[in-house]
Design a protein around this motif. Structure first.
Motif, PDB file in Angstrom:
ATOM      1  N   MET A 186      -3.825   6.337   8.983  1.00  0.00           N
ATOM      2  CA  MET A 186      -4.131   6.325   7.553  1.00  0.00           C
ATOM      3  C   MET A 186      -3.510   5.077   6.930  1.00  0.00           C
ATOM      4  O   MET A 186      -2.303   4.919   6.954  1.00  0.00           O
ATOM      5  CB  MET A 186      -3.547   7.543   6.870  1.00  0.00           C
ATOM      6  CG  MET A 186      -4.066   8.879   7.408  1.00  0.00           C
ATOM      7  SD  MET A 186      -3.941  10.174   6.170  1.00  0.00           S
ATOM      8  CE  MET A 186      -2.180  10.273   5.938  1.00  0.00           C
ATOM      9  N   GLN A 187      -4.331   4.200   6.418  1.00  0.00           N
ATOM     10  CA  GLN A 187      -3.817   2.983   5.760  1.00  0.00           C
ATOM     11  C   GLN A 187      -4.339   2.886   4.329  1.00  0.00           C
ATOM     12  O   GLN A 187      -5.517   3.164   4.073  1.00  0.00           O
ATOM     13  CB  GLN A 187      -4.237   1.745   6.541  1.00  0.00           C
ATOM     14  CG  GLN A 187      -3.763   0.446   5.890  1.00  0.00           C
ATOM     15  CD  GLN A 187      -3.977  -0.768   6.763  1.00  0.00           C
ATOM     16  OE1 GLN A 187      -3.383  -0.909   7.829  1.00  0.00           O
ATOM     17  NE2 GLN A 187      -4.843  -1.669   6.311  1.00  0.00           N
ATOM     18  N   VAL A 188      -3.447   2.482   3.445  1.00  0.00           N
ATOM     19  CA  VAL A 188      -3.835   2.260   2.045  1.00  0.00           C
ATOM     20  C   VAL A 188      -3.479   0.826   1.674  1.00  0.00           C
ATOM     21  O   VAL A 188      -2.352   0.378   1.909  1.00  0.00           O
ATOM     22  CB  VAL A 188      -3.109   3.238   1.097  1.00  0.00           C
ATOM     23  CG1 VAL A 188      -3.320   2.837  -0.361  1.00  0.00           C
ATOM     24  CG2 VAL A 188      -3.604   4.662   1.314  1.00  0.00           C
ATOM     25  N   VAL A 189      -4.451   0.114   1.105  1.00  0.00           N
ATOM     26  CA  VAL A 189      -4.181  -1.238   0.607  1.00  0.00           C
ATOM     27  C   VAL A 189      -4.151  -1.202  -0.930  1.00  0.00           C
ATOM     28  O   VAL A 189      -5.030  -0.611  -1.560  1.00  0.00           O
ATOM     29  CB  VAL A 189      -5.207  -2.269   1.148  1.00  0.00           C
ATOM     30  CG1 VAL A 189      -6.641  -1.948   0.733  1.00  0.00           C
ATOM     31  CG2 VAL A 189      -4.836  -3.683   0.700  1.00  0.00           C
ATOM     32  N   GLU A 236     -10.555  -2.279   6.731  1.00  0.00           N
ATOM     33  CA  GLU A 236      -9.796  -1.529   7.757  1.00  0.00           C
ATOM     34  C   GLU A 236      -8.921  -0.428   7.144  1.00  0.00           C
ATOM     35  O   GLU A 236      -8.251   0.289   7.872  1.00  0.00           O
ATOM     36  CB  GLU A 236      -8.971  -2.486   8.641  1.00  0.00           C
ATOM     37  CG  GLU A 236      -7.808  -3.133   7.964  1.00  0.00           C
ATOM     38  CD  GLU A 236      -7.279  -4.347   8.729  1.00  0.00           C
ATOM     39  OE1 GLU A 236      -6.069  -4.572   8.688  1.00  0.00           O
ATOM     40  OE2 GLU A 236      -8.105  -5.051   9.362  1.00  0.00           O
ATOM     41  N   SER A 237      -8.941  -0.289   5.806  1.00  0.00           N
ATOM     42  CA  SER A 237      -8.118   0.744   5.164  1.00  0.00           C
ATOM     43  C   SER A 237      -8.931   2.004   4.867  1.00  0.00           C
ATOM     44  O   SER A 237     -10.154   1.956   4.721  1.00  0.00           O
ATOM     45  CB  SER A 237      -7.540   0.204   3.847  1.00  0.00           C
ATOM     46  OG  SER A 237      -6.630  -0.835   4.111  1.00  0.00           O
ATOM     47  N   ASP A 238      -8.225   3.112   4.749  1.00  0.00           N
ATOM     48  CA  ASP A 238      -8.876   4.375   4.377  1.00  0.00           C
ATOM     49  C   ASP A 238      -8.828   4.574   2.867  1.00  0.00           C
ATOM     50  O   ASP A 238      -9.653   5.284   2.295  1.00  0.00           O
ATOM     51  CB  ASP A 238      -8.143   5.556   5.039  1.00  0.00           C
ATOM     52  CG  ASP A 238      -8.014   5.351   6.527  1.00  0.00           C
ATOM     53  OD1 ASP A 238      -9.044   5.426   7.210  1.00  0.00           O
ATOM     54  OD2 ASP A 238      -6.892   5.070   7.016  1.00  0.00           O
ATOM     55  N   GLY A 239      -7.826   3.972   2.234  1.00  0.00           N
ATOM     56  CA  GLY A 239      -7.669   4.087   0.786  1.00  0.00           C
ATOM     57  C   GLY A 239      -7.465   2.716   0.160  1.00  0.00           C
ATOM     58  O   GLY A 239      -6.830   1.834   0.752  1.00  0.00           O
ATOM     59  N   ILE A 240      -8.028   2.524  -1.041  1.00  0.00           N
ATOM     60  CA  ILE A 240      -7.920   1.242  -1.745  1.00  0.00           C
ATOM     61  C   ILE A 240      -7.420   1.539  -3.155  1.00  0.00           C
ATOM     62  O   ILE A 240      -7.993   2.391  -3.849  1.00  0.00           O
ATOM     63  CB  ILE A 240      -9.299   0.545  -1.836  1.00  0.00           C
ATOM     64  CG1 ILE A 240      -9.904   0.381  -0.435  1.00  0.00           C
ATOM     65  CG2 ILE A 240      -9.186  -0.817  -2.536  1.00  0.00           C
ATOM     66  CD1 ILE A 240     -11.362   0.683  -0.376  1.00  0.00           C
ATOM     67  N   VAL A 241      -6.376   0.824  -3.564  1.00  0.00           N
ATOM     68  CA  VAL A 241      -5.864   0.974  -4.932  1.00  0.00           C
ATOM     69  C   VAL A 241      -5.961  -0.390  -5.607  1.00  0.00           C
ATOM     70  O   VAL A 241      -5.372  -1.369  -5.130  1.00  0.00           O
ATOM     71  CB  VAL A 241      -4.383   1.426  -4.951  1.00  0.00           C
ATOM     72  CG1 VAL A 241      -3.983   1.812  -6.377  1.00  0.00           C
ATOM     73  CG2 VAL A 241      -4.133   2.569  -3.995  1.00  0.00           C
ATOM     74  N   LEU A 242      -6.729  -0.459  -6.688  1.00  0.00           N
ATOM     75  CA  LEU A 242      -6.854  -1.713  -7.425  1.00  0.00           C
ATOM     76  C   LEU A 242      -6.016  -1.633  -8.697  1.00  0.00           C
ATOM     77  O   LEU A 242      -5.964  -0.590  -9.354  1.00  0.00           O
ATOM     78  CB  LEU A 242      -8.312  -1.992  -7.788  1.00  0.00           C
ATOM     79  CG  LEU A 242      -9.292  -2.165  -6.634  1.00  0.00           C
ATOM     80  CD1 LEU A 242     -10.685  -2.515  -7.173  1.00  0.00           C
ATOM     81  CD2 LEU A 242      -8.828  -3.254  -5.657  1.00  0.00           C
ATOM     82  N   GLY A 243      -5.394  -2.762  -9.054  1.00  0.00           N
ATOM     83  CA  GLY A 243      -4.624  -2.824 -10.288  1.00  0.00           C
ATOM     84  C   GLY A 243      -4.961  -4.081 -11.063  1.00  0.00           C
ATOM     85  O   GLY A 243      -5.066  -5.172 -10.494  1.00  0.00           O
ATOM     86  N   ILE A 280       1.214   1.332   4.337  1.00  0.00           N
ATOM     87  CA  ILE A 280       0.942   0.661   3.066  1.00  0.00           C
ATOM     88  C   ILE A 280       0.830  -0.846   3.252  1.00  0.00           C
ATOM     89  O   ILE A 280       1.647  -1.455   3.942  1.00  0.00           O
ATOM     90  CB  ILE A 280       2.128   0.947   2.096  1.00  0.00           C
ATOM     91  CG1 ILE A 280       2.208   2.443   1.796  1.00  0.00           C
ATOM     92  CG2 ILE A 280       2.031   0.132   0.839  1.00  0.00           C
ATOM     93  CD1 ILE A 280       0.918   3.039   1.275  1.00  0.00           C
ATOM     94  N   VAL A 281      -0.176  -1.437   2.602  1.00  0.00           N
ATOM     95  CA  VAL A 281      -0.265  -2.898   2.523  1.00  0.00           C
ATOM     96  C   VAL A 281      -0.360  -3.245   1.035  1.00  0.00           C
ATOM     97  O   VAL A 281      -1.207  -2.692   0.331  1.00  0.00           O
ATOM     98  CB  VAL A 281      -1.506  -3.453   3.266  1.00  0.00           C
ATOM     99  CG1 VAL A 281      -1.496  -4.964   3.275  1.00  0.00           C
ATOM    100  CG2 VAL A 281      -1.591  -2.904   4.668  1.00  0.00           C
ATOM    101  N   HIS A 282       0.509  -4.143   0.572  1.00  0.00           N
ATOM    102  CA  HIS A 282       0.590  -4.459  -0.856  1.00  0.00           C
ATOM    103  C   HIS A 282       0.227  -5.943  -1.048  1.00  0.00           C
ATOM    104  O   HIS A 282       0.907  -6.827  -0.534  1.00  0.00           O
ATOM    105  CB  HIS A 282       2.035  -4.195  -1.318  1.00  0.00           C
ATOM    106  CG  HIS A 282       2.211  -4.166  -2.802  1.00  0.00           C
ATOM    107  ND1 HIS A 282       3.286  -3.571  -3.408  1.00  0.00           N
ATOM    108  CD2 HIS A 282       1.468  -4.666  -3.812  1.00  0.00           C
ATOM    109  CE1 HIS A 282       3.192  -3.693  -4.714  1.00  0.00           C
ATOM    110  NE2 HIS A 282       2.100  -4.360  -4.984  1.00  0.00           N
TER     111      HIS A 282
END
Ligand code: FMN
Length: 220
Positions: free
Chosen positions: A1-4, A74-81, A34-36
């Motif tokens: 599980m990866q989230v960027v 390649e991520s399962d979750g994406i968080v945009l800010g 986590i990738v930030h």
């Protein structure tokens, strides 16, 4: 599980990044890697509307867009800010999103989950965060939630936003883990797939890459 997580504020002590970091902490507590990313540290040019991505699957621009885009794929979750800049996202974030037009056609984010955060000086943070999620939604992602904080509401509300962001990260990790289904969103995704299918079929001769992609996916 990866989230960027991708922040598009140019400021070093970014308010938006405080919310984004909190989402990522929650996602990490929920078991995600986590990738930030700081979007301003990447060189990203404007889309030229040449349609080469539709025709061949690759972009003519030689910049650092693929470094960030590959992380999304390649991520399962994406968080945009993004902070609110004149009632919209920052120019850098918009530039980045414009480079993903082929992602909309090919619905490449199907099966992934999204979340978004925004801050504003006076108003509009919720609307900007919703726009970010909607952008990922039309690319196929399922939206878990968003947090928008207007600084004019005071320090206590900002702290509340940080806490809500953490909870959003926990929810995002849970959605990824349990492959949560949102029936309303699934219905809209199915309608969207139908729309792009018709478009790709109509433009079959001009956009052979996308046509073949749809055939490979057994969507056509
Ligand atoms: C170019 C620019 C445009 C802005 N436009 C708005 C706006 O339309 N409405 C608003 O409430 N705040 C606006 N702001 C304020 C920012 O949204 C606010 O300070 C935000 O928290 C900055 O986030 P950051 O610290 O992550 O960069 C603007 C700021 C800048 C620099």
């Amino acid at each position: 599980m990866q989230v960027v997580g991708i922040n598009s504020s140019p400021r070093k002590k970014s308010n938006t990044d405080l919310l984004l970091s909190s989402v990522l902490k929650g996602a990490s507590a929920g078991g995600c890697e986590i990738v930030h990313i700081d979007l301003y540290s990447y060189e990203i040019e404007y889309c030229k509307a040449c349609e080469n991505c539709y025709k061949t699957g690759s972009c003519v621009l030689m910049d650092e867009f693929p470094d960030v885009y590959d992380l999304i794929l390649e991520s399962d979750g994406i968080v945009l800010g993004s902070p609110n800049y004149i009632n919209n996202v920052t120019a850098r974030m918009k530039t980045f999103l414009d480079r993903m037009a082929d992602t909309v056609h090919c619905q490449r984010l199907l099966g992934k989950y999204s979340a978004a955060v925004s801050t504003a000086g006076g108003s509009g943070a919720v609307e900007v965060a919703d726009y970010l999620n909607h952008s990922l939604f039309i690319m196929g992602a399922s939206v878990v939630g968003s947090v928008g904080v207007n600084l004019s509401d005071g320090e206590e509300m900002f702290q509340k936003g940080v806490d809500q962001s953490y909870q959003l990260g926990v929810m995002l990790a849970d959605a990824i883990l349990t492959k949560t289904k949102y029936p309303d969103q699934q219905e809209e995704h199915a309608a969207m797939l139908e729309r792009v299918k018709n478009l790709v079929l109509l433009r079959k001769e001009e956009w052979p890459y996308e046509y073949e992609y749809f055939v490979r996916k057994k969507w056509l």
